[in-house]
Design a protein around this motif. Structure first.
Motif, PDB file in Angstrom:
ATOM      1  N   ALA B  43       2.312   8.084  -1.232  1.00 51.50           N
ATOM      2  CA  ALA B  43       3.736   7.921  -0.965  1.00 51.50           C
ATOM      3  C   ALA B  43       4.006   8.167   0.510  1.00 51.50           C
ATOM      4  O   ALA B  43       3.525   9.148   1.080  1.00 51.50           O
ATOM      5  CB  ALA B  43       4.547   8.891  -1.821  1.00 51.50           C
ATOM      6  N   GLY B  44       4.743   7.265   1.118  1.00 52.47           N
ATOM      7  CA  GLY B  44       5.077   7.407   2.534  1.00 52.47           C
ATOM      8  C   GLY B  44       4.138   6.656   3.451  1.00 52.47           C
ATOM      9  O   GLY B  44       4.470   6.368   4.601  1.00 52.47           O
ATOM     10  N   GLU B  45       2.942   6.320   2.965  1.00 51.36           N
ATOM     11  CA  GLU B  45       1.982   5.569   3.783  1.00 51.36           C
ATOM     12  C   GLU B  45       2.329   4.090   3.769  1.00 51.36           C
ATOM     13  O   GLU B  45       3.029   3.610   2.886  1.00 51.36           O
ATOM     14  CB  GLU B  45       0.562   5.750   3.240  1.00 51.36           C
ATOM     15  N   ARG B  46       1.798   3.374   4.764  1.00 56.75           N
ATOM     16  CA  ARG B  46       2.076   1.944   4.875  1.00 56.75           C
ATOM     17  C   ARG B  46       0.944   1.103   4.296  1.00 56.75           C
ATOM     18  O   ARG B  46      -0.223   1.432   4.480  1.00 56.75           O
ATOM     19  CB  ARG B  46       2.249   1.558   6.344  1.00 56.75           C
ATOM     20  N   PHE B  47       1.329   0.012   3.627  1.00 57.44           N
ATOM     21  CA  PHE B  47       0.353  -1.004   3.239  1.00 57.44           C
ATOM     22  C   PHE B  47      -0.134  -1.697   4.506  1.00 57.44           C
ATOM     23  O   PHE B  47      -1.314  -1.887   4.726  1.00 57.44           O
ATOM     24  CB  PHE B  47       0.985  -2.063   2.328  1.00 57.44           C
ATOM     25  N   TYR B  48       0.835  -2.108   5.306  1.00 51.17           N
ATOM     26  CA  TYR B  48       0.556  -2.757   6.588  1.00 51.17           C
ATOM     27  C   TYR B  48       1.775  -2.549   7.472  1.00 51.17           C
ATOM     28  O   TYR B  48       2.868  -2.252   6.979  1.00 51.17           O
ATOM     29  CB  TYR B  48       0.286  -4.265   6.405  1.00 51.17           C
ATOM     30  N   GLU B  49       1.598  -2.697   8.775  1.00 55.10           N
ATOM     31  CA  GLU B  49       2.696  -2.487   9.706  1.00 55.10           C
ATOM     32  C   GLU B  49       3.138  -3.819  10.302  1.00 55.10           C
ATOM     33  O   GLU B  49       2.363  -4.775  10.340  1.00 55.10           O
ATOM     34  CB  GLU B  49       2.251  -1.552  10.827  1.00 55.10           C
ATOM     35  N   ALA B  50       4.362  -3.850  10.779  1.00 57.08           N
ATOM     36  CA  ALA B  50       4.874  -5.063  11.413  1.00 57.08           C
ATOM     37  C   ALA B  50       4.037  -5.386  12.641  1.00 57.08           C
ATOM     38  O   ALA B  50       3.696  -4.491  13.416  1.00 57.08           O
ATOM     39  CB  ALA B  50       6.334  -4.877  11.806  1.00 57.08           C
ATOM     40  N   GLY B  51       3.686  -6.650  12.819  1.00 56.16           N
ATOM     41  CA  GLY B  51       2.929  -7.077  13.996  1.00 56.16           C
ATOM     42  C   GLY B  51       1.435  -6.964  13.812  1.00 56.16           C
ATOM     43  O   GLY B  51       0.662  -7.645  14.472  1.00 56.16           O
ATOM     44  N   SER B  52       1.007  -6.112  12.921  1.00 55.35           N
ATOM     45  CA  SER B  52      -0.428  -5.874  12.767  1.00 55.35           C
ATOM     46  C   SER B  52      -0.962  -6.515  11.498  1.00 55.35           C
ATOM     47  O   SER B  52      -0.281  -7.291  10.850  1.00 55.35           O
ATOM     48  CB  SER B  52      -0.688  -4.374  12.711  1.00 55.35           C
ATOM     49  N   GLY B  53      -2.178  -6.182  11.156  1.00 54.23           N
ATOM     50  CA  GLY B  53      -2.781  -6.528   9.874  1.00 54.23           C
ATOM     51  C   GLY B  53      -2.712  -7.993   9.511  1.00 54.23           C
ATOM     52  O   GLY B  53      -2.293  -8.342   8.413  1.00 54.23           O
TER      53      GLY B  53
END
Lengths: 242, 242
Positions: B43-53
Motif C-alpha cells: 500500500a502506498g507504493e507505485r506500480f509505475y511512475e509518470a514519464g517512466s516505465g
DNA sequence: CGTGCAGTTGAACGGGGTCAAGTGGCGTGG
DNA sequence: CCACGCCACTTGACCCCGTTCAACTGCACG
C-alpha cells in the motif's frame, strides 16, 4: 471529385493518422486496402449515429466535425475533428458506437470497415501496433480532457481550447495564429462544460485585452504568450494546486 | 505465496481482463506467456511512475489501486482499479506512461511487458483484437467520465461513484450492496472533481437519508433505487438538459 | 416585414469552493 | 500509562465563479 478541396482545409494522406495502414507493406504486396470507399458528408449530416453503425472507422480527409456523447443528462462534445483525424475508434468495444459524429462543414471521409483492419492485421503486425497507438493516443487525450474539466477555470478552459486548435492546425502545416472556428458557441460550451454565455464572455474578454481577434467564426491569435500564461496560471492568476 | 489472498478481494484469472491473452491458443501451443512475473506491491507504493516505465502493462490480481494524472494544475484521479482490471494501457502512445498508479492496499499484480503482447500478436490475431477491445473500453469509459464531470451535480457524481463501484464488484461476483471504500475522501474528490469537504457532505447527507451506511472505509447501500433516481434526476431533482 | 437563431451583455442567484474550527483514531515518546 | 502531534474526516459560515434569466442586436430566411 475535382473540387473537393474547395470546402476548406484538406490534408494529404501523408498527414492522416491512418496512413500507416493504407501504406503498409501488406497493402503494397496485394492485401486489401483498409479504405472501402470515400464519401462526402454535408454539413449537419452524421458520419454515424449512437448505437448504430457497428464497427466502422472514419478518417477525415477534409472538413470539420464534432464527436458527441449523450448519456441522458445532455450532450457532451467529446472532441472536434480536424482533417487527418480518426473517428469511431470507440466502437471496438461491443461493436456499436456510443458516440455520434456530425459534420460541422461539408466533409470528405475515408470509410474503413473494422473487419478490414483485422484482416490487414493478419498480414501486417505494423497495423496492429498502429491501431493500438491510435487508441492509446485517444485514451490519453480523453483522460487529459477529463483532468482539464476537473481543474481549470472558465478562462483557462477557453484559452486551452484556442491553444489546442492552434497546435493541431500547426501540426498539419497550417497557420497556428489564424484559423477557422466553424462550431458555434454552444458546441464550444458543450466541449468545455461551460454555458454559451460564459464562452461568449470569455472570448469577448480576450478580445478586449487584444489577445485575440474574432471575425465571424474565425480566430486570429495576437497574444499567444498571454494565453499560455493564463493557462499556466503564472503572474497573479494563481494556479491552485492540491 | 500461500496467503496472498488474505489481503482482501481477489479474482480468479478467469475474471481478469487479460485472461484472453494468457489463455490464447498461441500460448497453449508454446508461445511465451504475456506475464513476465507476478509482483506484490505494498500500500502506498507505485506500480509505475509518470514519464517512466515505458511499455509495461499491469493486471491487478488482488488489492485496490488508483490511476492518477498530473498536468501541472493538480492531480486528477483518472480511475480506481479493482482486481481484474488493467493499468498502463496509455503507454502505447510514445512508450512512456503519462499517468501514475499507486496501490491503495497491498496489491498483487501480473507484470506484462508490452513487447510480449506484440510478440504474442504475431501468433494470435485474438490477442490483437483483445488489446483493441481493452483500449476501446477504457476510451469509452474515459469519455463517459468526462461527460459526467461536464454535466452532473455534486450529489449526482457521488451517487454515480457509489453505483459504479457497486456494479463493478457485482461483475466480479462480490456483493453489490456492501463493499470496501479503501480510498480517502480526498482521492474520491480528485476523481469526481469535488473538494474533500463536498464529498464528505454528500456522503453524510446520503447517510442522513438512510440511503447508505458508512462504517470506516466501507459502504453499505440501503437505497440503491434512491441513488439511481438521484442520478437520473427523476422526481423533483430536475435533470437539466441542453 | 416577421420569425428564428446565434451571439452578446447585464443583473441576480446559488452550488460548491474556501476558510476555519472541532472530533476522533492512531502512533510515538515521555 | 497518558500526552502529544498528526491526519482523515466532519461540520458550519461565508463568498465567489459560473449559471440562470432576461433583454437586445444582427443576420438569414420566408
Amino acid at each position: 471529385m475535382a473540387n473537393l478541396a474547395d470546402h476548406g482545409n484538406q490534408v494529404a494522406c501523408a498527414a492522416c493518422v491512418m496512413s500507416p495502414l493504407c501504406n503498409s507493406r501488406a497493402v503494397a504486396n496485394g492485401a486489401p486496402s483498409p479504405v472501402e470507399l470515400r464519401r462526402r458528408i454535408a454539413a449537419g449530416e452524421r458520419f454515424y449515429e449512437a448505437g448504430s453503425g457497428r464497427d466502422t472507422i472514419f478518417a477525415l480527409r477534409a472538413g470539420f466535425a464534432q464527436v458527441s456523447l449523450d448519456d441522458g443528462h445532455g450532450t457532451h462534445v467529446v472532441r472536434f475533428l480536424l482533417p487527418g483525424d480518426a473517428a469511431g475508434l470507440d466502437s471496438f468495444a461491443g461493436g456499436a458506437h456510443r458516440t455520434e459524429t456530425i459534420a460541422l462543414e461539408d466533409c470528405e471521409v475515408c470509410v474503413i470497415p473494422a473487419y478490414r483492419t483485422e484482416l490487414l492485421g493478419r498480414y501486417s503486425e505494423a497495423t496492429c501496433v498502429r491501431m493500438r497507438e491510435l487508441l492509446s493516443i485517444q485514451l490519453a487525450e480523453a483522460e487529459s480532457h477529463a483532468a482539464m474539466l476537473a481543474r481549470l477555470t472558465a478562462p483557462q478552459r477557453v484559452a486551452r481550447f484556442l491553444l489546442d486548435l492552434s497546435r493541431r492546425w500547426a501540426d498539419r502545416g497550417y497557420s497556428s495564429t489564424h484559423y477557422k472556428l466553424p462550431m458555434g458557441r454552444r458546441a464550444i460550451g458543450q466541449h468545455l462544460a461551460l454555458t454559451t454565455e460564459t464562452v461568449s464572455r470569455m472570448l469577448s474578454d480576450f478580445q478586449a485585452k487584444s489577445w485575440v481577434d474574432l471575425p465571424w467564426r474565425e480566430v486570429r491569435i495576437l497574444g499567444m504568450e498571454k494565453l499560455r500564461e493564463l493557462l499556466a496560471g503564472t503572474p497573479e492568476g494563481k494556479a491552485h494546486q492540491q
